[in-house]
Design a protein around this motif. Structure first.
Motif, PDB file in Angstrom:
ATOM      1  N   TYR A 168      -5.947   4.365  -9.622  1.00  0.00           N
ATOM      2  CA  TYR A 168      -5.177   5.139  -8.645  1.00  0.00           C
ATOM      3  C   TYR A 168      -4.561   4.225  -7.600  1.00  0.00           C
ATOM      4  N   ILE A 169      -3.558   4.756  -6.941  1.00  0.00           N
ATOM      5  CA  ILE A 169      -2.945   4.050  -5.810  1.00  0.00           C
ATOM      6  C   ILE A 169      -2.899   5.035  -4.646  1.00  0.00           C
ATOM      7  N   ASP A 170      -3.367   4.590  -3.477  1.00  0.00           N
ATOM      8  CA  ASP A 170      -3.310   5.435  -2.278  1.00  0.00           C
ATOM      9  C   ASP A 170      -2.265   4.883  -1.314  1.00  0.00           C
ATOM     10  N   TYR A 171      -1.539   5.791  -0.691  1.00  0.00           N
ATOM     11  CA  TYR A 171      -0.567   5.389   0.340  1.00  0.00           C
ATOM     12  C   TYR A 171      -0.926   6.121   1.629  1.00  0.00           C
ATOM     13  N   LEU A 172      -0.822   5.449   2.739  1.00  0.00           N
ATOM     14  CA  LEU A 172      -1.032   6.086   4.032  1.00  0.00           C
ATOM     15  C   LEU A 172       0.296   6.020   4.786  1.00  0.00           C
ATOM     16  N   PHE A 173       0.986   7.153   4.856  1.00  0.00           N
ATOM     17  CA  PHE A 173       2.298   7.187   5.501  1.00  0.00           C
ATOM     18  C   PHE A 173       2.145   7.545   6.965  1.00  0.00           C
ATOM     19  N   ASP A 174       2.769   6.761   7.804  1.00  0.00           N
ATOM     20  CA  ASP A 174       2.662   6.954   9.254  1.00  0.00           C
ATOM     21  C   ASP A 174       3.944   7.610   9.778  1.00  0.00           C
ATOM     22  N   SER A 175       3.783   8.801  10.379  1.00  0.00           N
ATOM     23  CA  SER A 175       4.961   9.504  10.911  1.00  0.00           C
ATOM     24  C   SER A 175       5.386   8.906  12.253  1.00  0.00           C
ATOM     25  N   GLY A 176       4.472   8.192  12.884  1.00  0.00           N
ATOM     26  CA  GLY A 176       4.795   7.535  14.148  1.00  0.00           C
ATOM     27  C   GLY A 176       4.504   8.392  15.366  1.00  0.00           C
ATOM     28  N   GLU A 177       4.067   9.631  15.176  1.00  0.00           N
ATOM     29  CA  GLU A 177       3.770  10.486  16.334  1.00  0.00           C
ATOM     30  C   GLU A 177       2.668  11.491  15.991  1.00  0.00           C
ATOM     31  N   GLU A 178       2.018  12.000  17.015  1.00  0.00           N
ATOM     32  CA  GLU A 178       0.990  13.018  16.829  1.00  0.00           C
ATOM     33  C   GLU A 178       1.635  14.271  16.240  1.00  0.00           C
ATOM     34  N   ASN A 179       0.971  14.917  15.312  1.00  0.00           N
ATOM     35  CA  ASN A 179       1.484  16.097  14.594  1.00  0.00           C
ATOM     36  C   ASN A 179       2.755  15.801  13.795  1.00  0.00           C
ATOM     37  N   GLY A 180       3.024  14.524  13.609  1.00  0.00           N
ATOM     38  CA  GLY A 180       4.244  14.119  12.884  1.00  0.00           C
ATOM     39  C   GLY A 180       4.220  14.512  11.415  1.00  0.00           C
ATOM     40  N   VAL A 181       3.025  14.777  10.874  1.00  0.00           N
ATOM     41  CA  VAL A 181       2.941  15.113   9.443  1.00  0.00           C
ATOM     42  C   VAL A 181       3.518  16.503   9.150  1.00  0.00           C
ATOM     43  N   PHE A 182       3.855  17.261  10.205  1.00  0.00           N
ATOM     44  CA  PHE A 182       4.465  18.590   9.979  1.00  0.00           C
ATOM     45  C   PHE A 182       5.992  18.522   9.932  1.00  0.00           C
ATOM     46  N   ASP A 183       6.528  17.353  10.222  1.00  0.00           N
ATOM     47  CA  ASP A 183       7.983  17.195  10.238  1.00  0.00           C
ATOM     48  C   ASP A 183       8.535  17.336   8.811  1.00  0.00           C
ATOM     49  N   PRO A 184       9.390  18.361   8.576  1.00  0.00           N
ATOM     50  CA  PRO A 184       9.889  18.579   7.210  1.00  0.00           C
ATOM     51  C   PRO A 184      10.601  17.360   6.615  1.00  0.00           C
ATOM     52  N   LYS A 185      11.319  16.596   7.464  1.00  0.00           N
ATOM     53  CA  LYS A 185      12.036  15.413   6.942  1.00  0.00           C
ATOM     54  C   LYS A 185      11.038  14.376   6.418  1.00  0.00           C
ATOM     55  N   PHE A 186       9.991  14.204   7.201  1.00  0.00           N
ATOM     56  CA  PHE A 186       8.929  13.252   6.817  1.00  0.00           C
ATOM     57  C   PHE A 186       8.262  13.721   5.513  1.00  0.00           C
ATOM     58  N   LEU A 187       7.954  15.032   5.488  1.00  0.00           N
ATOM     59  CA  LEU A 187       7.288  15.591   4.304  1.00  0.00           C
ATOM     60  C   LEU A 187       8.193  15.533   3.072  1.00  0.00           C
ATOM     61  N   GLN A 188       9.486  15.763   3.302  1.00  0.00           N
ATOM     62  CA  GLN A 188      10.448  15.756   2.196  1.00  0.00           C
ATOM     63  C   GLN A 188      10.481  14.391   1.507  1.00  0.00           C
ATOM     64  N   LYS A 189      10.456  13.350   2.315  1.00  0.00           N
ATOM     65  CA  LYS A 189      10.494  11.987   1.763  1.00  0.00           C
ATOM     66  C   LYS A 189       9.257  11.721   0.900  1.00  0.00           C
ATOM     67  N   ILE A 190       8.129  12.159   1.409  1.00  0.00           N
ATOM     68  CA  ILE A 190       6.885  11.934   0.653  1.00  0.00           C
ATOM     69  C   ILE A 190       6.902  12.765  -0.628  1.00  0.00           C
ATOM     70  N   ASP A 191       7.419  13.973  -0.511  1.00  0.00           N
ATOM     71  CA  ASP A 191       7.503  14.850  -1.690  1.00  0.00           C
ATOM     72  C   ASP A 191       8.403  14.221  -2.757  1.00  0.00           C
ATOM     73  N   GLU A 192       9.526  13.681  -2.327  1.00  0.00           N
ATOM     74  CA  GLU A 192      10.460  13.035  -3.272  1.00  0.00           C
ATOM     75  C   GLU A 192       9.787  11.822  -3.934  1.00  0.00           C
ATOM     76  N   PHE A 193       9.077  11.087  -3.102  1.00  0.00           N
ATOM     77  CA  PHE A 193       8.391   9.902  -3.631  1.00  0.00           C
ATOM     78  C   PHE A 193       7.300  10.314  -4.641  1.00  0.00           C
ATOM     79  N   ALA A 194       6.577  11.392  -4.317  1.00  0.00           N
ATOM     80  CA  ALA A 194       5.536  11.891  -5.232  1.00  0.00           C
ATOM     81  C   ALA A 194       6.163  12.379  -6.542  1.00  0.00           C
ATOM     82  N   ASN A 195       7.291  13.050  -6.429  1.00  0.00           N
ATOM     83  CA  ASN A 195       7.983  13.520  -7.638  1.00  0.00           C
ATOM     84  C   ASN A 195       8.490  12.353  -8.486  1.00  0.00           C
TER      85      ASN A 195
END
Lengths: 723, 82
Positions: free
Chosen positions: A474-501
């Protein structure tokens, strides 16, 4: 300077005259060391395999400290009828869940029994158990559960296979030390960590017992145990089993060979006891230092056995030759020591040079192996010169013909080589050139799987998991949004979703896991279970509310796998892969790295995890060993040059010292191809080891040349004296 | 050398049966390497020494650590040369 005044002679006499003192001293020293063996311990912690100060390891620890990744135990269950949506399977699932929850070291269990079915009506979340009572479940209800788990819940590939034939139960083992920030060395050596490893070990043993209980009731069901806790326990158990099983077998086989070749009870007793004392003393020293046996250090006792055998056999062979020539035992022993002191010292030194070069790898396990083996080599040398002569002189020996017969055979071999020198030279040259042409065909494969034989339970479990559900790689990635509650940002999530796809489009990749799936599921549920809404929420606020609702419905803090940190600024993506070789793994890893850098540079994160570390570590050790190899060869050559007092013969010794390992590696490239960290280490160790033969041959050859023999006669005599 | 190699190869051959990668690899690699080392020391080194003697004739020097005169008394009898 007369011979009797030489240093070697004086040392030999000293050893000889004080032999009883040395015998007692050796025994006392050994007993002191062996007492340390009562502290013997085994460590299966794979983290100790890595270079502590490497950036890759620091990255791995950073991810672990940021997002608590529990040491899981994973039950993989495959019923004979290939259907897990039956009452029988659900009963097994419930039984295992109950048994696991009874264990104090298990913090949570994710299974069908504990699974929370989430539904929504008019913006209200409803949470209910997957079923109430197994016995009363109808066929329709079972079909409904099947549909929900494989189609709706987003659990296909996580808790159940998409075809519904394999199910999983995940249990989290309590672990605490990763939540506190500590330095890398503290992390690796902390008492908490040792206690944690013990806890992991107990949990894995308990899981095996549960497996046995289930197997007794459902013998037709395939049950596999995986997960990091099981992995660590498997390494620990195997280390123990290897040392306690193969140590004695190697010892007794060697003793058998000695008894056949020497046909002397005294020789068998003397050599066997020397080998035993040297090996146990080295192991005892390690235990006194508070070190545990691990994946690599368990190979050190066998290395010490080999060295101790070589040293003692050289001395005793020579001793018996003198006895066969009519010398009294005292005289024979003194001469054997005189003749062998320098060559054995030289070979011990070259072996130590080779072994200690492994310290350059900076890998704790390998460094411990090197230091343990080097200590064993020193002890074996000292015992060969002190303990062995003292012991052997307690026995009486008569002149026998065995040595003379052996000499005749070796003389014939020597004559053959001299008479057919062109043939021998050219055939060996052909062998060397032929094998070297296949050197480049070797490639690194350092996945965890290669450390276990096909027949082992753990290997079978890993392979089954890799083919069906969650791979060992397996490979684990830890993506940093750069701000508190940043993981709810749709743009940030979209990028990770695209990368996962992008990852999931690759045939070698299994289903990725992240926080995205639960967010998408909430979005889907709160939009009337419309599949079109199984997407990332459109706003940060909405995503944040979903998280709140999800947390109210399910307490996710104790789930075995966490995907975000406490302040919701970082998000983890877990990418499991099928069982592929290291080169393939690296190719995917580097491809993904390039993809992240080029398409999503603002969230770039370096992939990590045990599999990544292992692959990187293999390459790192290989390059470190390649870097140190020229220095090792140079130091060995200088030692031999000084020992033989000849630059010419010192340089010549390079050929028989380097080529044996290269020839074997070349042929390995032709027939097997796969190499790993262990093979590189064996290469380095044997470079130091095979010098033994060359040194003994050249020392004796030069001796006879100095006696005035011509080259051919010197070679013939060398064949009998050293052969 | 032959005796040492036979004992080492015989002893470590047991490790071929090991289920563990590191131990198993040790046997798979070290056994052929030790055997090849003996092969090269017996079949390659002596011809090389003989050829080397032709290019760089050997000059007697005082040995280190080896007895002058005593060892030869206990060494095997001189072979008959052709």
């Amino acid at each position: 300077m007369k011979y009797r005044e030489t240093v070697v002679k004086q040392i030999s006499r000293f050893f000889y005259h004080y032999r009883l003192f040395f015998l007692l001293l050796s025994l006392t020293f050994s007993i002191g060391c062996i007492i340390g063996l009562k502290k013997i311990d085994f460590n299966g912690d794979v983290a100790a395999l890595y270079a502590l100060e490497s950036d890759e390891f620091k990255n791995f620890v950073a991810v672990e400290q940021e997002i608590r990744d529990q040491r899981n135990i994973v039950f993989i269950l495959s019923p004979a009828d290939k259907n897990i949506f039956t009452k029988s399977y659900l009963q097994v699932d419930a039984f295992i869940t109950d048994e696991l929850e009874k264990l104090d070291m298990i913090s949570s269990v994710v299974s069908f029994k504990n699974f929370q079915r989430i539904s929504a009506k008019n913006d209200e979340i409803d949470v209910e158990a997957l079923y109430d009572d197994i016995t009363s479940l109808s066929e329709n209800q079972l079909a409904d559960i099947r549909y929900y788990m494989t189609q709706e819940s987003g659990m296909a590939g996580d808790l159940v296979s998409s075809t519904g034939d394999v199910g999983i139960i995940v249990a989290a083992v309590n672990s605490e030390e990763y939540t506190t920030a500590m330095s890398i060395s503290e992390y690796a050596k902390s008492t908490d960590r040792k206690e944690d490893l013990d806890k992991i070990d107990r949990a894995a043993i308990a899981a095996r017992e549960i497996k046995s209980k289930v197997k007794a009731l459902h013998s037709d069901m395939e049950i596999y145990l995986t997960g990091l806790s099981v992995e660590i326990n498997a390494f620990r158990e195997l280390s123990k089993q290897e040392l306690l099983t193969f140590g004695p077998i190697v010892f007794f086989l060697s003793a058998l060979c000695i008894s056949v070749l020497f046909r002397s009870v005294a020789a068998v007793l003397a050599i066997s006891s020397l080998v035993l004392l040297s090996t146990l003393s080295a192991m005892g020293i390690m235990c006194w230092q508070g070190l545990s046996f691990n994946l690599f250090t368990i190979a050190a006792p066998c290395t010490v056995v080999v060295i101790a055998l070589a040293d003692s056999i050289h001395l005793l062979t020579n001793f018996f030759q003198h006895i066969a020539n009519g010398s009294a035992k005292d005289e024979a022993m003194m001469k054997a020591i005189e003749i062998n002191l320098m060559p054995i010292f030289l070979t011990s030194m070259t072996t130590i040079i080779g072994i200690l070069s492994l310290n350059y790898t900076d890998t704790p396990m390998i460094v411990e192996f090197a230091n343990l083996a080097a200590a064993g080599v020193i002890i074996a040398f000292v015992f060969t010169m002190t303990y062995l002569p003292s012991l052997i002189l307690f026995f009486d020996f008569e002149k026998n013909e065995t040595s003379n017969k052996f000499n005749t055979v070796m003389m014939k071999l020597g004559r053959f080589v001299i008479d057919n020198r062109f043939f021998c030279l050219s055939s060996m040259a052909v062998l060397i050139v032929f094998s070297l042409t296949f050197l480049h065909k070797n490639y690194f494969n350092d996945s965890l799987l290669v450390y276990f034989d096909d027949s082992t339970e753990f290997r079978q479990a890993m392979e089954f998991a890799g083919e069906n559900m969650q791979g060992a790689l397996y490979i684990d990635y830890l993506f940093d949004s750069g701000e508190e509650n940043g993981v709810f940002d749709p743009k940030f999530l979209q990028k990770i979703d695209e990368f996962a796809n992008w990852y999931e489009a690759k045939p070698q990749v299994l289903k990725t896991s992240s926080y995205l799936s639960s967010l998408k599921e909430m979005n889907y549920l709160l939009h009337g279970s419309d599949e079109n809404w199984r997407v990332i929420p459109e706003s940060k606020e909405l995503a944040s509310q979903y998280q709140l609702l999800y947390d109210m419905a399910i307490d996710s803090s104790d789930l075995p796998v966490q995907f975000h940190n406490n302040d919701f600024s970082k998000l983890k993506l877990h990418v499991p892969l099928k069982n592929i070789s290291s080169p393939e793994f690296f190719e995917i890893y580097e491809d993904a790295d390039r993809k992240l850098k080029s398409s999503y540079p603002e969230i770039y994160s370096e992939g990590t995890g045990i599999s990544v570390l292992l692959a990187q570590q293999g390459a790192l050790i290989f390059s470190k060993c390649l870097e140190s190899l020229p220095i090792v060869i140079l130091l060995i050559t200088i030692s031999i040059t000084l020992g033989l007092r000849s630059v010419l013969f010192g340089t010549l010794s390079l050929i028989p010292n380097i080529f044996p390992a290269l020839v074997v590696f070349g042929l390995w490239g032709l027939f097997i191809r796969e190499i790993n960290q262990a093979s590189v280490i064996v290469f380095i160790v044997t470079v130091g080891l095979v010098v033994d033969d060359t040194v003994h041959f050249l020392t004796k050859y030069l001796f006879y040349r100095q006696q005035g023999e011509n080259a051919e006669e010197a070679i013939l005599k060398t064949f009998t004296a050293a052969g | 050398m032959l005796v040492t190699t036979v004992v080492i190869v015989g002893g470590t051959s047991a490790l071929f049966m090991s289920d563990f990668g590191v131990t198993n690899m040790m046997a798979k690699m070290s056994v052929p390497i030790v055997a090849t080392a003996l092969l090269l020391d017996f079949l390659l080194l002596p011809p090389l020494l003989l050829f080397l003697e032709k290019i760089f004739p050997y000059h007697r020097k005082k040995p280190i650590g080896l007895s002058q005169g005593e060892y030869i008394a206990h060494s095997p009898p001189s072979p008959s040369t052709k």
